[in-house]
Design a protein around this motif. Structure first.
Motif, PDB file in Angstrom:
ATOM      1  N   ARG A   1       0.835  -1.208   0.000  1.00 20.90           N
ATOM      2  CA  ARG A   1       0.000   0.000   0.000  1.00 20.90           C
ATOM      3  C   ARG A   1       0.868   1.255   0.000  1.00 20.90           C
ATOM      4  O   ARG A   1       0.625   2.186  -0.777  1.00 20.90           O
ATOM      5  CB  ARG A   1      -0.909  -0.004   1.229  1.00 20.90           C
ATOM      6  N   ALA A   2       1.865   1.291   0.859  1.00 19.80           N
ATOM      7  CA  ALA A   2       2.738   2.462   0.928  1.00 19.80           C
ATOM      8  C   ALA A   2       3.470   2.685  -0.392  1.00 19.80           C
ATOM      9  O   ALA A   2       3.644   3.835  -0.831  1.00 19.80           O
ATOM     10  CB  ALA A   2       3.742   2.287   2.068  1.00 19.80           C
ATOM     11  N   ALA A   3       3.863   1.606  -1.049  1.00 21.68           N
ATOM     12  CA  ALA A   3       4.558   1.737  -2.332  1.00 21.68           C
ATOM     13  C   ALA A   3       3.612   2.248  -3.411  1.00 21.68           C
ATOM     14  O   ALA A   3       4.003   3.070  -4.257  1.00 21.68           O
ATOM     15  CB  ALA A   3       5.157   0.391  -2.739  1.00 21.68           C
ATOM     16  N   VAL A   4       2.371   1.790  -3.405  1.00 20.40           N
ATOM     17  CA  VAL A   4       1.387   2.281  -4.375  1.00 20.40           C
ATOM     18  C   VAL A   4       1.116   3.758  -4.153  1.00 20.40           C
ATOM     19  O   VAL A   4       1.030   4.550  -5.111  1.00 20.40           O
ATOM     20  CB  VAL A   4       0.082   1.459  -4.286  1.00 20.40           C
ATOM     21  N   VAL A   5       0.984   4.158  -2.899  1.00 19.75           N
ATOM     22  CA  VAL A   5       0.765   5.581  -2.589  1.00 19.75           C
ATOM     23  C   VAL A   5       1.909   6.424  -3.146  1.00 19.75           C
ATOM     24  O   VAL A   5       1.690   7.494  -3.745  1.00 19.75           O
ATOM     25  CB  VAL A   5       0.623   5.774  -1.064  1.00 19.75           C
ATOM     26  N   ALA A   6       3.130   5.954  -2.986  1.00 18.09           N
ATOM     27  CA  ALA A   6       4.283   6.714  -3.471  1.00 18.09           C
ATOM     28  C   ALA A   6       4.286   6.859  -4.981  1.00 18.09           C
ATOM     29  O   ALA A   6       4.839   7.836  -5.519  1.00 18.09           O
ATOM     30  CB  ALA A   6       5.569   6.038  -3.004  1.00 18.09           C
ATOM     31  N   CYS A   7       3.662   5.904  -5.681  1.00 16.46           N
ATOM     32  CA  CYS A   7       3.676   5.903  -7.150  1.00 16.46           C
ATOM     33  C   CYS A   7       2.391   6.420  -7.770  1.00 16.46           C
ATOM     34  O   CYS A   7       2.295   6.523  -9.000  1.00 16.46           O
ATOM     35  CB  CYS A   7       3.911   4.476  -7.659  1.00 16.46           C
ATOM     36  N   ALA A   8       1.376   6.725  -6.970  1.00 14.89           N
ATOM     37  CA  ALA A   8       0.028   6.923  -7.494  1.00 14.89           C
ATOM     38  C   ALA A   8      -0.068   8.045  -8.521  1.00 14.89           C
ATOM     39  O   ALA A   8      -0.689   7.894  -9.581  1.00 14.89           O
ATOM     40  CB  ALA A   8      -0.944   7.177  -6.343  1.00 14.89           C
ATOM     41  N   GLU A   9       0.507   9.192  -8.227  1.00 16.74           N
ATOM     42  CA  GLU A   9       0.388  10.317  -9.159  1.00 16.74           C
ATOM     43  C   GLU A   9       1.067   9.999 -10.487  1.00 16.74           C
ATOM     44  O   GLU A   9       0.509  10.262 -11.564  1.00 16.74           O
ATOM     45  CB  GLU A   9       0.988  11.576  -8.535  1.00 16.74           C
ATOM     46  N   GLU A  10       2.261   9.425 -10.420  1.00 21.22           N
ATOM     47  CA  GLU A  10       2.951   9.052 -11.654  1.00 21.22           C
ATOM     48  C   GLU A  10       2.168   7.980 -12.400  1.00 21.22           C
ATOM     49  O   GLU A  10       2.090   7.992 -13.634  1.00 21.22           O
ATOM     50  CB  GLU A  10       4.352   8.553 -11.328  1.00 21.22           C
ATOM     51  N   TRP A  11       1.581   7.048 -11.663  1.00 21.12           N
ATOM     52  CA  TRP A  11       0.761   5.987 -12.258  1.00 21.12           C
ATOM     53  C   TRP A  11      -0.346   6.600 -13.107  1.00 21.12           C
ATOM     54  O   TRP A  11      -0.499   6.259 -14.296  1.00 21.12           O
ATOM     55  CB  TRP A  11       0.194   5.140 -11.132  1.00 21.12           C
ATOM     56  N   ALA A  12      -1.128   7.495 -12.512  1.00 23.11           N
ATOM     57  CA  ALA A  12      -2.234   8.107 -13.246  1.00 23.11           C
ATOM     58  C   ALA A  12      -1.737   8.899 -14.446  1.00 23.11           C
ATOM     59  O   ALA A  12      -2.342   8.860 -15.536  1.00 23.11           O
ATOM     60  CB  ALA A  12      -3.048   9.002 -12.315  1.00 23.11           C
ATOM     61  N   THR A  13      -0.627   9.605 -14.284  1.00 15.89           N
ATOM     62  CA  THR A  13      -0.110  10.439 -15.369  1.00 15.89           C
ATOM     63  C   THR A  13       0.397   9.604 -16.529  1.00 15.89           C
ATOM     64  O   THR A  13       0.074   9.875 -17.701  1.00 15.89           O
ATOM     65  CB  THR A  13       1.021  11.341 -14.829  1.00 15.89           C
ATOM     66  N   VAL A  14       1.190   8.580 -16.250  1.00 15.51           N
ATOM     67  CA  VAL A  14       1.720   7.727 -17.320  1.00 15.51           C
ATOM     68  C   VAL A  14       0.581   7.006 -18.038  1.00 15.51           C
ATOM     69  O   VAL A  14       0.558   6.909 -19.274  1.00 15.51           O
ATOM     70  CB  VAL A  14       2.732   6.722 -16.750  1.00 15.51           C
ATOM     71  N   ALA A  15      -0.399   6.514 -17.278  1.00 15.57           N
ATOM     72  CA  ALA A  15      -1.529   5.808 -17.894  1.00 15.57           C
ATOM     73  C   ALA A  15      -2.318   6.739 -18.811  1.00 15.57           C
ATOM     74  O   ALA A  15      -2.688   6.368 -19.928  1.00 15.57           O
ATOM     75  CB  ALA A  15      -2.434   5.236 -16.811  1.00 15.57           C
ATOM     76  N   ALA A  16      -2.578   7.960 -18.356  1.00 13.82           N
ATOM     77  CA  ALA A  16      -3.339   8.910 -19.169  1.00 13.82           C
ATOM     78  C   ALA A  16      -2.591   9.252 -20.457  1.00 13.82           C
ATOM     79  O   ALA A  16      -3.184   9.266 -21.550  1.00 13.82           O
ATOM     80  CB  ALA A  16      -3.635  10.175 -18.367  1.00 13.82           C
ATOM     81  N   ARG A  17      -1.308   9.523 -20.331  1.00 10.56           N
ATOM     82  CA  ARG A  17      -0.534   9.885 -21.518  1.00 10.56           C
ATOM     83  C   ARG A  17      -0.461   8.737 -22.514  1.00 10.56           C
ATOM     84  O   ARG A  17      -0.450   8.954 -23.724  1.00 10.56           O
ATOM     85  CB  ARG A  17       0.858  10.334 -21.099  1.00 10.56           C
ATOM     86  N   SER A  18      -0.404   7.505 -22.023  1.00 12.12           N
ATOM     87  CA  SER A  18      -0.349   6.362 -22.930  1.00 12.12           C
ATOM     88  C   SER A  18      -1.642   6.213 -23.727  1.00 12.12           C
ATOM     89  O   SER A  18      -1.666   5.544 -24.759  1.00 12.12           O
ATOM     90  CB  SER A  18      -0.078   5.076 -22.142  1.00 12.12           C
ATOM     91  N   LYS A  19      -2.715   6.876 -23.251  1.00 10.91           N
ATOM     92  CA  LYS A  19      -4.004   6.827 -23.938  1.00 10.91           C
ATOM     93  C   LYS A  19      -4.315   8.128 -24.671  1.00 10.91           C
ATOM     94  O   LYS A  19      -5.456   8.345 -25.098  1.00 10.91           O
ATOM     95  CB  LYS A  19      -5.106   6.508 -22.923  1.00 10.91           C
ATOM     96  N   GLY A  20      -3.320   8.990 -24.798  1.00 18.57           N
ATOM     97  CA  GLY A  20      -3.506  10.222 -25.546  1.00 18.57           C
ATOM     98  C   GLY A  20      -4.134  11.346 -24.766  1.00 18.57           C
ATOM     99  O   GLY A  20      -4.590  12.337 -25.349  1.00 18.57           O
TER     100      GLY A  20
END
Length: 598
Positions: A69-88
């Motif tokens: 959980r702590a590791a996901v929290v640390a990555c969450a913003e980058e996760w959402a950003t990379v996923a969004a950009r990969s979809k245009g």
């Protein structure tokens, strides 16, 4: 207790080890030496990890997932950003919030649910202790598992969720079996393969969690190539699982998938994808597949579970709706089809309405407007252009919008509905068909039509105003029981069933390797319940303040943030995820204030 037809394990296992070794050798020959060595190293690592997993206590497993959980929290913003950009998409898009909810938000919800279950089991309790159970139609028992926490009553105000067990499973049996693989944590762990989906970023992560906890199975996860950009992020977010060898993440194309699915090290395979891919794994392709099917000789020697999608109905039960109701539910339906640009296994595809509904014309006008005016976005999933071209060929009179990237097909009396009802377009294609009748007659006919005509049994959506639902009484619940889908959303979208991981996710029982339909088995299901038949989410027909009506479910949500036309949807989706990350009360107040302006 009856053998659950939709349990995590298939009813019968395939065991042909000699054929498996031969197939693995053939697949190995197609790979470069370096790639083969990398895959073999990953398999060896999780083989060692399986032995380590068996030594962990329930308390240690709970603490391990708290580290995840702590590791996901640390990555969450980058996760959402990379996923969004990969979809245009970028941060300025009003749809950016989808990647917060369909990624870290759902994953954090799953982790919290599993930790709660592990803690309950560690103190000798059942994960169903304190959960209301009662009778459902058809001799079934259901567990009212959502809201799971007090905060759920605010964040998903007006929504409730139930898990229905298969007929014959008693409340006592459900409670005694809850916990699945974690009821006997010291048992020998096994090694499995997870073939990840390419559309929603939470899917492969949540599939790995379920394998580990429901079945005590460590995994090699092969990521779909559409998510290659997320692999470094997944490795950081899931480092607490990869470090001790409970997980390895690999990438590659069809040649890598072929090598892995035929490898003798795996005791089980789970795939989220298409029935075509499933059949190719199990039976092969072309003449080989035909020959093997005829002989009853699958090429796959490994037990397999799957989630494979289908054609999801949106049943519109006729009633007396206001203009605001028509517009709101039209926006709701547009969301069901256009979320993630239609690249969802449970995107609503076929709207079923009554030809005798006096408001039919007004409803269709509102739907046309909502569908055409929803925010424009890229159609990004591979081969989507071909699917849209197929829809154009199938229905030359379809109405196109958004620079010809979305189609609305209204089936007339002389039109062939087969392509619409049998083809999962997995792209922005929405159809409307009409059936006769009103009230119970219409609802029963629609349920029969959906069960008998539409491909798949994964998700179904039902829209019904509270006065009509009240008038139908027990007849409505009976019809829902007859609707043979693994996830049902009433005045909600089945995407919310997916994103609420205390609920189960998977096809209605009955799939097999011979006729897989929408899949075999379930995932999510954070209370680790056995003998599950389906999950149902119920929501408010009207948003706040119109939810103050006499019979409607009260909700404080004006328009849910996942609606594609929610003005503050992106900010609210991010805010809700950040609440799950940090539990900051001031930030939650700010998020709810933005939600009131949606």
């Amino acid at each position: 207790m009856p053998t659950p037809a939709n349990s995590h394990e298939p009813a019968s296992e395939l065991k042909r080890p000699s054929a498996k070794k031969t197939a693995a050798a053939d697949a190995s020959a197609a790979l470069a030496d370096a790639t083969r060595a990398e895959l073999d190293d990953a398999i060896a690592a999780v083989g060692s990890g399986a032995r380590t997993w068996s030594l962990l206590t329930l308390d240690q497993r709970a603490r391990l997932f708290e580290r995840v959980r702590a590791a996901v929290v640390a990555c969450a913003e980058e996760w959402a950003t990379v996923a969004a950009r990969s979809k245009g998409l970028d941060e300025s898009s009003p749809l950016f919030g989808e990647e917060w909810l369909a990624g870290p938000y759902a994953v954090l919800g799953a982790i919290d649910g599993y930790v709660s279950t592990l803690r309950a089991l560690a103190r000798g309790a059942s994960p169903l202790d304190g959960v209301k159970t009662d009778a459902a139609p058809g001799g079934r028992v259901r567990a009212h598992v959502f809201p799971a926490e007090r905060i759920d009553r605010l964040l998903l105000s007006g929504f409730t969720g139930e898990v229905w067990f298969e007929p014959g499973v008693s409340a006592r049996q459900a409670a005694d079996s809850a916990g699945l693989g974690q009821r006997h944590p010291a048992g020998q762990a096994s090694v499995g393969l997870v073939l990840g989906a390419g559309n929603i970023t939470a899917i492969p992560v949540m599939d790995v969690f379920y394998e580990l906890l429901a079945a005590n199975r460590v995994s090699v996860l092969k990521v779909n190539p559409t998510q290659d950009a997320l692999v470094p992020l997944f490795e950081r977010a899931l480092a607490p699982l990869t470090e001790p060898g409970f997980l390895r993440i690999v990438r590659g194309g069809g040649d890598v998938g072929a090598y892995l699915t035929r490898h003798e090290a795996f005791s089980h395979i789970h795939i989220t994808g298409s029935a075509t891919t499933f059949d190719a794994i199990v039976w092969g392709t072309g003449a080989e597949a035909a020959r093997r099917r005829k002989a009853g000789d699958p090429r796959l020697a490994t037990p397999i579970t799957a989630e494979l999608g289908g054609v999801s109905p949106i049943i519109v039960v006729p009633g007396r709706w206001t203009t605001a109701d028509l517009e709101y539910q039209a926006s709701h339906i547009a969301t069901m089809r256009l979320h993630n640009s239609g690249h969802n296994c449970i995107a609503g595809q076929v709207v079923i309405i009554s030809r005798d509904w006096p408001q039919r014309g007004a409803f269709l006008a509102a739907l046309r407007e909502a569908y055409a005016q929803a925010p424009h976005r890229p159609v990004w999933y591979p081969n989507s252009d071909g699917r849209l071209e197929a829809a154009a060929t199938d229905y030359p009179d379809a109405t196109w919008s958004a620079d010809r990237t979305r189609a609305l097909v209204e089936i007339g009396a002389d039109d062939d509905a087969d392509p619409l009802e049998r083809t999962e377009y997995f792209a922005p294609v929405l159809g409307v068909i009409g059936l006769a009748g009103n009230g119970q007659e219409f609802l029963d006919a629609t349920v029969s039509h959906a069960n008998g005509r539409l491909t798949g049994t994964l998700g179904a959506n039902v829209l019904i105003d509270p006065d009509t639902e009240h008038a139908l009484g027990d007849g409505f619940e009976r019809a829902i029981a007859e609707l043979h889908y693994g996830g049902i959303a009433i005045n909600a979208w089945t995407g919310i069933v997916f994103a609420t991981p205390v609920l189960s996710w998977g096809a209605f029982p009955g799939g097999s390797i011979d006729d897989v339909g929408s899949g075999i088995g379930v995932v999510h299901n954070t209370r680790l319940l056995g003998g599950v038949e389906r999950s149902i989410m119920r929501g408010p027909f009207r948003p706040f303040p119109r939810s103050l009506g006499r019979r409607d479910r009260f909700s404080v949500l004006p328009k849910p943030p996942w609606f594609v036309d929610a003005r503050t949807g992106s900010a609210v989706s991010e805010g809700l995820t950040r609440w799950n990350m940090h539990h900051s009360a001031p930030h939650l107040v700010a998020t709810l204030t933005k939600a009131m302006r949606s």
